[in-house]
Structures are given as C-alpha cells and as structure tokens.
Design an enzyme around this catalytic site. Structure first.
Site, mmCIF file in Angstrom:
data_model
loop_
_atom_site.group_PDB
_atom_site.id
_atom_site.type_symbol
_atom_site.label_atom_id
_atom_site.label_comp_id
_atom_site.label_asym_id
_atom_site.label_seq_id
_atom_site.Cartn_x
_atom_site.Cartn_y
_atom_site.Cartn_z
ATOM 1 N N GLY A 164 -1.207 2.130 1.980
ATOM 2 C CA GLY A 164 -1.059 3.479 1.441
ATOM 3 C C GLY A 164 -2.396 4.078 1.036
ATOM 4 N N ARG A 165 -3.398 3.915 1.904
ATOM 5 C CA ARG A 165 -4.700 4.523 1.617
ATOM 6 C C ARG A 165 -4.586 6.045 1.684
ATOM 7 N NH1 ARG A 165 -6.184 0.849 5.500
ATOM 8 N NH2 ARG A 165 -7.238 -0.988 4.667
ATOM 9 N N LYS A 220 1.835 -1.314 10.463
ATOM 10 C CA LYS A 220 1.708 -0.001 9.802
ATOM 11 C C LYS A 220 3.021 0.752 9.644
ATOM 12 C CE LYS A 220 -2.007 -0.795 8.767
ATOM 13 N NZ LYS A 220 -2.255 -0.900 7.340
ATOM 14 N N SER A 255 -1.804 6.030 11.574
ATOM 15 C CA SER A 255 -2.047 5.099 10.468
ATOM 16 C C SER A 255 -2.929 3.933 10.941
ATOM 17 C CB SER A 255 -0.705 4.571 9.939
ATOM 18 O OG SER A 255 -0.916 3.580 8.985
HETATM 19 N N1 LIG Z 1 6.659 0.791 -0.740
HETATM 20 C C1 LIG Z 1 5.536 0.760 -0.009
HETATM 21 N N2 LIG Z 1 4.455 0.146 -0.462
HETATM 22 C C2 LIG Z 1 3.326 0.119 0.282
HETATM 23 N N3 LIG Z 1 3.201 0.676 1.500
HETATM 24 C C3 LIG Z 1 4.275 1.292 1.985
HETATM 25 C C4 LIG Z 1 5.484 1.357 1.268
HETATM 26 N N4 LIG Z 1 6.364 2.023 2.017
HETATM 27 C C5 LIG Z 1 5.745 2.365 3.140
HETATM 28 N N5 LIG Z 1 4.473 1.931 3.114
HETATM 29 C C6 LIG Z 1 3.489 2.152 4.178
HETATM 30 O O1 LIG Z 1 3.307 0.962 4.886
HETATM 31 C C7 LIG Z 1 2.081 1.105 5.610
HETATM 32 C C8 LIG Z 1 1.505 -0.283 5.833
HETATM 33 O O2 LIG Z 1 2.389 -0.915 6.710
HETATM 34 P P1 LIG Z 1 2.383 -2.468 6.939
HETATM 35 O O3 LIG Z 1 2.569 -3.164 5.665
HETATM 36 O O4 LIG Z 1 3.399 -2.727 8.002
HETATM 37 O O5 LIG Z 1 0.919 -2.696 7.477
HETATM 38 S S1 LIG Z 1 0.334 -3.983 8.184
HETATM 39 O O6 LIG Z 1 0.519 -3.788 9.616
HETATM 40 O O7 LIG Z 1 1.010 -5.179 7.685
HETATM 41 O O8 LIG Z 1 -1.096 -3.954 7.843
HETATM 42 C C9 LIG Z 1 1.189 2.003 4.788
HETATM 43 O O9 LIG Z 1 0.779 3.034 5.670
HETATM 44 P P2 LIG Z 1 -0.526 3.910 5.432
HETATM 45 O O10 LIG Z 1 -0.217 4.746 4.236
HETATM 46 O O11 LIG Z 1 -0.644 4.731 6.653
HETATM 47 O O12 LIG Z 1 -1.660 2.970 5.243
HETATM 48 C C10 LIG Z 1 2.084 2.480 3.681
HETATM 49 O O13 LIG Z 1 2.011 3.851 3.427
#
Ligand SMILES: Nc1ncnc2c1ncn2[C@@H]1O[C@H](COP(=O)(O)OS(=O)(=O)O)[C@@H](OP(=O)(O)O)[C@H]1O
Length: 360
Positions: free
Chosen positions: A317-318, A90, A193
């Site tokens: 990014g929900r 996350k 998150s």
């Molecule tokens: N560029 C971009 N695109 C998509 N998502 C982005 C990006 N930058 C940061 N984030 C934030 O990354 C969060 C998900 O993290 P991870 O990919 O590490 O999650 S996971 O552990 O692999 O499921 C997820 O967090 P949440 O918004 O809390 O769901 C995203 O907001």
C-alpha cells in the site's frame, strides 16, 4: 522398456527384469544392447525434453510406497498445506494470508530466508530442495490447525506450477481437501501496481521509463527488447483466463476459490467471513468484524492482535501517483479480449463474477 523406479524398487523388480530380457532374447529378433545410463538419459531427454525437470511426489501419499520406505523414514509427522494462495502478485495476497492466520485453527509455513516469507517452491527456486524440505516447513502445525496455508504470489501465472503442485499435494484426484485461492484484481490496477513496486525497488527500467512509455512500446522500437522483461511481468499475470484455465486442467472448480480483490480491499470482513464458511472453519468463536479495523491513513484494513492494530509493512500500500485516465483506457483496451474470455470462463464454471469485470 522400463526402469526399476517404475516398480517402486520392489524386490521382485530384479526377477521381472531378468526374465523379461530372457524372454525378449528368446522370442524376438530385437538386438539388446547395454548403454551407459548417462548416454541413455541423453538420448531419452533429447527426445522428451519436457521430462528433464524432475517432479517431486509425496512419498507418503501411496500406501504401497509407504510400505517400502526405509525404517529411518517415517510418515507419522508429515504436515502438508491444504490451502494454497497462488496470487497473482499485487492483488492483496499478503493481507489475505495475515487475515487468515488470525483464526485460531489456521497456521502457515515457517519464514523462509531470502524468499520474502514465501516458499517459492512449486516451479520456484526452492523446488530443487525436494519433498523433505517442503514438508519440514510445516512441522510446527498442531492438531488443532485445520487449515495449513502456504502463499506464493507468483504461482498463479507460472506455467509449471499447477502440474508440480497437484503432483505432490493432490496426487489422488478424489482428494478434494486441498483448496487453491486466487485473487482476481482488475489487471490494469495489478499491472500498474507491479510497475510501481519495481520503481520503488529502484529497478533500472522502471525508474528510466514512465508507465506510459513502457506500455506503448511496440516490437521494433529500439528499446523494446531491453524493457520487455518488466513489461511482461507487469502485463502477463493479468491474462487471467489463460492462467485460471491452466489451473482447471489440474483441479476441479470445487477446489478453486476466486476472490474479487477489489471487494476484499474495500470490505474484507464480509469476504473473510464467507471464506471461513467455504473452508469449513469454525465461526462460533471467531469473526472478522472484531479482528479487522479500517486504518484511514493506510487506506485499507489491518489486523487487531491483542488489542493492538497491526498493518502490513511499508511495502504494501505504498503511496504513488494514481494511474492516468489515458493509460487506464489504453490498458483496458489491451486487456479487453482477456477479460471477455475470463467472464466467459467464470460463467461456464459458475464462479462469482467480480464487480470490475461486469462492464466487459
Ligand atoms: N488490507 C490490506 N493490507 C495491505 N495491502 C492491501 C490490503 N488490501 C489490499 N492491499 C493491496 O495489496 C497490494 C499488495 O499485494 P500483495 O500482498 O499480493 O503483494 S505481493 O505480490 O505479495 O508483493 C498492495 O497494492 P499497492 O497499494 O499497489 O502496493 C495493497 O494496496
């Protein structure tokens, strides 16, 4: 005493063993006994329980072992990652991986069924599949792929991962090629998150308990035990100092790259361009300014592939209710000691300090 594996199945092992036994019989009063291997292993593992878990090594890393391999086994096509994104979950690890893969000289593993694209190898469910399976996931890597990257976001806080990973991928401590990347997000945002992630997956505890209730329960509370697993998965990965310190037991700071997750989210172009330099990737024919685009509806940057904008799936990014001020301040207090320890550790090893940590 020793066993034959310690001699790498060398043909001389039999001879050495035989004469060793003769020597002991002749020159000592030791009472040598033959015990069935299974019984012996039980005795051994009762005494050294931590050694019960097997450790897979890279059979091609050592010249002596390579020479002893059967003719059917070859080391010619071995492809292994030289970059591991270890998490934590996350913090933007999927976005980081997708951005890296835009570079023509970067590739990663094949998709692993049932593991959400992650290998989940070192300390995970797939470890039992062994070295052969692991290396076979990278066979598609071509000669121009300077960086072969694997990302598994819960490696970061898994206590056994650094040891297992360094045993296979970094067996020679002089090999500084392998790099480890961890994203350092504000642990409060990360915890929240993860809670929201579990809630959206209809986790029975996350849907039943509000985050305020979940994080304020104390031992002794009748619902403490049943909610503890989720609470720990939310909170523990954010003990960054503890986890980074463990990675530093196995890798020198020069092999570890820490990225400020907030800066990455807000301005990935700059972070990624710097990363290319840190990874010695060519920058003359590629830069991130022309390969990433901010998408306001999503609230973060997405990739541009063949002129088309491509964002990560709906699970990243929900939309969810922002964390309340009171919960943020409660969790800030909870993490204060951990954050201070992290600040100290980053300064000690001359890592950059993320902006969000400067207040501690
Ligand atoms: N560029 C971009 N695109 C998509 N998502 C982005 C990006 N930058 C940061 N984030 C934030 O990354 C969060 C998900 O993290 P991870 O990919 O590490 O999650 S996971 O552990 O692999 O499921 C997820 O967090 P949440 O918004 O809390 O769901 C995203 O907001």
């Amino acid at each position: 005493m020793t066993h034959q594996q310690n001699y790498g199945h060398d043909r001389l092992a039999h001879y050495t063993f035989h004469n060793e036994v003769l020597f002991l019989k002749c020159w000592t009063n030791l009472n040598l006994k033959w015990v069935e291997p299974e019984k012996l292993s039980q005795l051994y593992f009762n005494r050294f329980p931590q050694e019960q878990n097997m450790i897979h090594l890279n059979r091609c890393a050592d010249d002596r072992h390579r020479k002893m391999l059967s003719v059917n086994v070859t080391c010619d096509n071995i492809k292994l990652p030289n970059l591991i994104i270890v998490g934590p979950q996350k913090t933007g690890t999927s976005a980081l991986l997708s951005f890296l893969k835009l570079h023509p000289n970067v590739t990663s593993n094949l998709n692993v069924e049932g593991s959400f694209e992650e290998m989940q190898f070192f300390g995970g469910t797939n470890y039992k599949k062994g070295f052969e399976w692991y290396q076979s996931q990278f066979l598609q890597a071509a000669d121009n792929h300077q960086i072969i990257v694997e990302k598994t976001a819960n490696y970061f806080d898994n206590p056994v991962t650094p040891h297992l990973l360094s045993s296979m991928l970094n067996p020679d401590s002089k090999n500084h090629e392998l790099k480890i990347i961890a994203m350092i997000a504000d642990p409060v945002d990360r915890a929240y998150s993860w809670y929201q992630h579990m809630r959206s997956h209809n986790d029975s505890i996350a849907t039943k308990y509000s985050p305020e209730k979940l994080f304020s329960m104390l031992p002794g509370d009748p619902e403490y035990e049943v909610t503890n697993r989720l609470r720990q998965r939310c909170l523990k990965p954010g003990f960054y100092a503890e986890h980074v310190d463990r990675w530093l037991d196995y890798f020198p700071p020069s092999q570890i790259i820490l990225i400020d997750a907030k800066a990455f989210r807000l301005n990935p172009t700059q972070i990624m361009d710097q990363l290319l330099i840190d990874l010695n990737l060519p920058t003359s024919n590629f830069n991130y300014a022309t390969n990433l685009r901010y998408v306001p509806e999503k609230g973060f940057y997405c990739t541009i592939k063949k002129g088309k904008t491509k964002c990560l799936g709906a699970s990243k990014g929900r939309k969810y209710i922002p964390i309340s001020d009171s919960l943020r301040s409660q969790l800030n207090s909870y993490y204060a000691g951990h954050n201070r320890a992290l600040l100290k550790l980053l300064n000690r090893y001359k890592f950059n300090v993320p902006g969000w940590l400067l207040n501690f």
